[in-house]
Design an enzyme around this catalytic site. Structure first.
Site, PDB file in Angstrom:
ATOM      1  N   ALA A   9      16.503 -52.460  27.018  1.00 16.14           N
ATOM      2  CA  ALA A   9      15.611 -51.998  28.079  1.00 16.14           C
ATOM      3  C   ALA A   9      16.400 -51.511  29.286  1.00 16.14           C
ATOM      4  O   ALA A   9      15.990 -51.688  30.428  1.00 16.14           O
ATOM      5  CB  ALA A   9      14.673 -53.136  28.481  1.00 16.14           C
ATOM      6  N   GLY A  11      17.538 -48.247  29.652  1.00 16.69           N
ATOM      7  CA  GLY A  11      17.395 -46.799  29.860  1.00 16.69           C
ATOM      8  C   GLY A  11      16.644 -46.463  31.134  1.00 16.69           C
ATOM      9  O   GLY A  11      15.826 -47.245  31.623  1.00 16.69           O
ATOM     10  N   ARG A  15      12.183 -39.022  32.274  1.00 16.11           N
ATOM     11  CA  ARG A  15      11.011 -38.157  32.121  1.00 16.11           C
ATOM     12  C   ARG A  15       9.691 -38.813  32.539  1.00 16.11           C
ATOM     13  O   ARG A  15       8.654 -38.163  32.583  1.00 16.11           O
ATOM     14  CB  ARG A  15      10.933 -37.654  30.667  1.00 16.11           C
ATOM     15  CG  ARG A  15      12.049 -36.635  30.378  1.00 16.11           C
ATOM     16  CD  ARG A  15      11.770 -35.870  29.122  1.00 16.11           C
ATOM     17  NE  ARG A  15      12.006 -36.672  27.938  1.00 16.11           N
ATOM     18  CZ  ARG A  15      11.350 -36.519  26.784  1.00 16.11           C
ATOM     19  NH1 ARG A  15      10.404 -35.605  26.672  1.00 16.11           N
ATOM     20  NH2 ARG A  15      11.638 -37.273  25.751  1.00 16.11           N
ATOM     21  N   GLN A  75      23.502 -54.058  31.601  1.00 16.82           N
ATOM     22  CA  GLN A  75      24.405 -53.096  30.973  1.00 16.82           C
ATOM     23  C   GLN A  75      24.670 -51.975  31.982  1.00 16.82           C
ATOM     24  O   GLN A  75      23.771 -51.193  32.286  1.00 16.82           O
ATOM     25  CB  GLN A  75      23.762 -52.509  29.708  1.00 16.82           C
ATOM     26  CG  GLN A  75      24.680 -51.543  28.972  1.00 16.82           C
ATOM     27  CD  GLN A  75      23.914 -50.586  28.068  1.00 16.82           C
ATOM     28  OE1 GLN A  75      22.697 -50.422  28.187  1.00 16.82           O
ATOM     29  NE2 GLN A  75      24.625 -49.942  27.168  1.00 16.82           N
ATOM     30  N   SER A 387     -28.970 -70.202  49.347  1.00 16.41           N
ATOM     31  CA  SER A 387     -28.426 -68.847  49.499  1.00 16.41           C
ATOM     32  C   SER A 387     -27.668 -68.726  50.809  1.00 16.41           C
ATOM     33  O   SER A 387     -28.036 -69.333  51.812  1.00 16.41           O
ATOM     34  CB  SER A 387     -29.564 -67.822  49.488  1.00 16.41           C
ATOM     35  OG  SER A 387     -30.152 -67.815  48.221  1.00 16.41           O
TER      36      SER A 387
HETATM   37  C1  UD1 Z   1      17.653 -43.794  19.106  1.00 14.65           C
HETATM   38  C2  UD1 Z   1      18.425 -43.830  17.773  1.00 14.65           C
HETATM   39  C3  UD1 Z   1      17.776 -42.846  16.789  1.00 14.65           C
HETATM   40  C4  UD1 Z   1      16.305 -43.194  16.614  1.00 14.65           C
HETATM   41  C5  UD1 Z   1      15.583 -43.232  17.949  1.00 14.65           C
HETATM   42  C6  UD1 Z   1      14.193 -43.775  17.777  1.00 14.65           C
HETATM   43  C7  UD1 Z   1      20.731 -44.334  18.348  1.00 14.65           C
HETATM   44  C8  UD1 Z   1      22.092 -43.792  18.526  1.00 14.65           C
HETATM   45  N1  UD1 Z   1      19.783 -43.461  18.025  1.00 14.65           N
HETATM   46  O1  UD1 Z   1      17.850 -42.510  19.650  1.00 14.65           O
HETATM   47  O2  UD1 Z   1      18.423 -42.910  15.550  1.00 14.65           O
HETATM   48  O3  UD1 Z   1      15.696 -42.258  15.747  1.00 14.65           O
HETATM   49  O4  UD1 Z   1      16.270 -44.101  18.874  1.00 14.65           O
HETATM   50  O5  UD1 Z   1      13.496 -43.675  18.971  1.00 14.65           O
HETATM   51  O6  UD1 Z   1      20.536 -45.541  18.439  1.00 14.65           O
HETATM   52  N2  UD1 Z   1      19.255 -48.023  25.622  1.00 14.65           N
HETATM   53  C9  UD1 Z   1      19.941 -48.965  26.357  1.00 14.65           C
HETATM   54  N3  UD1 Z   1      21.238 -48.694  26.729  1.00 14.65           N
HETATM   55  C10 UD1 Z   1      21.871 -47.542  26.375  1.00 14.65           C
HETATM   56  C11 UD1 Z   1      21.163 -46.594  25.622  1.00 14.65           C
HETATM   57  C12 UD1 Z   1      19.865 -46.868  25.257  1.00 14.65           C
HETATM   58  O7  UD1 Z   1      19.407 -50.013  26.684  1.00 14.65           O
HETATM   59  O8  UD1 Z   1      23.041 -47.405  26.749  1.00 14.65           O
HETATM   60  C13 UD1 Z   1      17.866 -48.299  25.229  1.00 14.65           C
HETATM   61  C14 UD1 Z   1      16.903 -47.311  25.833  1.00 14.65           C
HETATM   62  O9  UD1 Z   1      16.388 -47.808  27.047  1.00 14.65           O
HETATM   63  C15 UD1 Z   1      15.821 -47.233  24.749  1.00 14.65           C
HETATM   64  C16 UD1 Z   1      16.573 -47.484  23.456  1.00 14.65           C
HETATM   65  O10 UD1 Z   1      17.759 -48.136  23.823  1.00 14.65           O
HETATM   66  O11 UD1 Z   1      14.851 -48.243  24.890  1.00 14.65           O
HETATM   67  C17 UD1 Z   1      16.860 -46.217  22.678  1.00 14.65           C
HETATM   68  O12 UD1 Z   1      17.642 -45.350  23.449  1.00 14.65           O
HETATM   69  P1  UD1 Z   1      17.392 -43.769  23.460  1.00 14.65           P
HETATM   70  O13 UD1 Z   1      18.333 -43.170  24.412  1.00 14.65           O
HETATM   71  O14 UD1 Z   1      15.945 -43.485  23.615  1.00 14.65           O
HETATM   72  O15 UD1 Z   1      17.865 -43.394  21.971  1.00 14.65           O
HETATM   73  P2  UD1 Z   1      17.472 -42.101  21.170  1.00 14.65           P
HETATM   74  O16 UD1 Z   1      18.410 -41.025  21.538  1.00 14.65           O
HETATM   75  O17 UD1 Z   1      16.046 -41.843  21.254  1.00 14.65           O
END
Ligand code: UD1
Ligand code: MG
Length: 450
Positions: A9, A11, A15, A75, A387
């Protein structure tokens, strides 16, 4: 076997165009993070670790509000999903059994699906949750041969042929907790994004002679939220499922499309819910109750046979026993209403306990707040509150007691007594007629003058 839960969590959710971290946006009146934790809760996890980043303090607070045993780790910077998982390693150093990785922004994974992933671990060291995508877009692709998952290839790194694969990665994975961290530590960032991809774990596992497999779920479960439009879609999807389930479970919904359920709403059989009713978090309604139109309910319990509304608001801590009647324009907070209590109209009850079969007259207010502290009102059994009674707390009204309409009750009322606390009425014979004549004369003089 114990299970540890790792929820990603960190990210930013760019958007969403929001100050609020993405995982704290609500679906069905609960943050998306709570939906993910709720799905995991059914596995009775021995450890819960939430990996935070953007808005870390707020996300950690929300995780703790859901489960005070949850641990969080920040992180920073965010270098990819494998890097995110690696942050959880120190907190899970003593964990045994399996670990499941979930995303905080993917609220609909079903507990049953997580259970089948745990079961599939009997065949495979690493289990990935996949789905057949109608539009595979930029999802990671699952390269499968027979029963074996060979590798996951991210869209950016995929060949034309691989991009044609429609079996996609949901992001949820399950592996032995020790194996998970051993493999994650080996993941590099030599790829199109320069990120540490958790998905590389599959290829690495196979290179170490471990097998990987896929559990397939419905695409609807993997719905992730990246934009406000997708948040609205997620809400609509949740509500249409919750309405269908309520109907299936023997609940009457007069106008299903206008009823909004919370993540954890429970409604018993033969309860009737009228149009435009909203359920916030933590509401349970037993069987054979009725919630009439335009009610707003959160954190409350409504027992069998009770009737509520129309236009009632039940706030956290409202406890209605069997056959309680709460009518229109009544607000109740942190109050227990025992069996058969009637509160028909225009009333506020806060921090109160009302004994069985007591009747609360229209316009009654528990004056529970002195501007600094909250105080309690206790009313006995079979009492009758006239009342427009103001009950200035802390105050107690005994069993079988009465208060006169319009009373401001500042002292305790003994059992069986009538308390009258208002000015005595004085009738002035003929005075109304004289007064009206005077007013009419003033009006006529004014009209002439113009
Ligand atoms: C990821 C998967 C992809 C999958 C997709 C499904 C990888 C490399 N790719 O891609 O195969 O089809 O999800 O939705 O895993 N997050 C962190 N820290 C980070 C990066 C991400 O906590 O450093 C969290 C984000 O907040 C999110 C989740 O991990 O909740 C997924 O990250 P996101 O960047 O959305 O990955 P995708 O590129 O969508
Ligand atoms: Mg994503």
């Amino acid at each position: 076997m114990p299970v540890s839960l790792i929820v990603l969590a960190a990210g930013m959710g760019t958007r969403m165009n929001s100050e609020l971290p993405k995982v704290l946006h609500c679906v069905a009146a609960s943050p998306m993070l709570h939906h993910a934790l709720n799905a995991g809760r059914s596995l009775e996890p021995s450890h819960i670790v939430v990996v935070t980043g953007h808005g870390a303090a707020a996300v950690a607070k929300s995780a703790l509000a859901f489960d005070e045993a949850a641990q969080t780790v920040v992180q920073d910077p965010q270098l990819g999903t494998a890097h995110a998982v690696a942050q959880a390693a120190p907190l899970l150093a003593n964990a045994t059994g399996d670990a499941i990785v979930l995303y905080g922004d993917t609220p609909f994974i079903r507990p049953e699906t997580l259970q089948s992933m745990i079961e599939a671990r009997a065949q495979h060291a690493v289990v990935i949750l996949g789905f057949e995508a109608r539009d595979p877009g930029r999802y990671g692709r699952l390269v499968v041969k027979g029963d074996e998952l060979q590798r996951i290839v991210e869209f950016k790194d995929a060949t034309e042929a691989e991009r044609k694969i429609t079996l996609c990665n949901s992001g949820v994975i399950c592996a032995d907790v020790k194996t998970l961290f051993e493999l994650v530590a080996l993941i590099g960032n030599d790829n199109a994004s320069g990120e540490y991809y958790l998905t590389d774990i599959v290829g690495l596992a196979r290179a170490h002679g471990l097998s990987a497999g896929v559990v397939i779920c419905d695409e609807a479960e993997t719905l992730g939220v990246n934009t406000r439009a997708q948040l609205a879609e997620a809400e609509a999807a949740f509500q249409s499922r919750a309405r269908a389930e309520a109907l299936e479970n023997g609940v009457t919904l007069t106008a299903p499309d206008t009823v909004f359920f919370g993540m954890d709403t429970y409604v018993g059989r033969d309860t009737i819910i009228g149009p435009n009713v909203f359920f916030g978090p933590g509401v349970t309604v037993e069987s054979e109750a009725e919630i009439k139109a335009f009610c707003h309910l959160e954190g409350c319990h409504i027992s069998r046979g009770a009737s509520v509304g129309p236009f009632a608001r039940l706030r956290p801590g409202a406890e209605l026993a069997e056959d309680v009647h709460v009518g229109n324009f009544v607000e109740i907070k942190n109050s227990i209403l025992d069996e058969g209590v009637k509160v028909g109209h225009l009333t506020y009850l806060g921090d109160a306990h009302i004994g069985e079969f007591t009747n609360i007259g229209a316009g009654t207010v528990t004056c529970n707040y002195d501007g600094v502290m909250k105080h309690k009102t206790t009313i006995g059994k079979r009492a009758f509150i006239g009342s427009d009674t103001m009950l200035v707390a802390p105050v107690t009204v005994g069993d079988d007691a009465m208060t006169g309409s319009g009373s401001v009750i500042t002292e305790n009322v003994p059992a069986g007594a009538i308390a009258i606390a208002r000015a005595r009425q004085a009738n002035k014979p003929g005075l109304a007629i004289k007064f009206f004549e005077k007013l009419r004369a003033v009006k006529a003089a004014k009209a002439k003058g113009q």
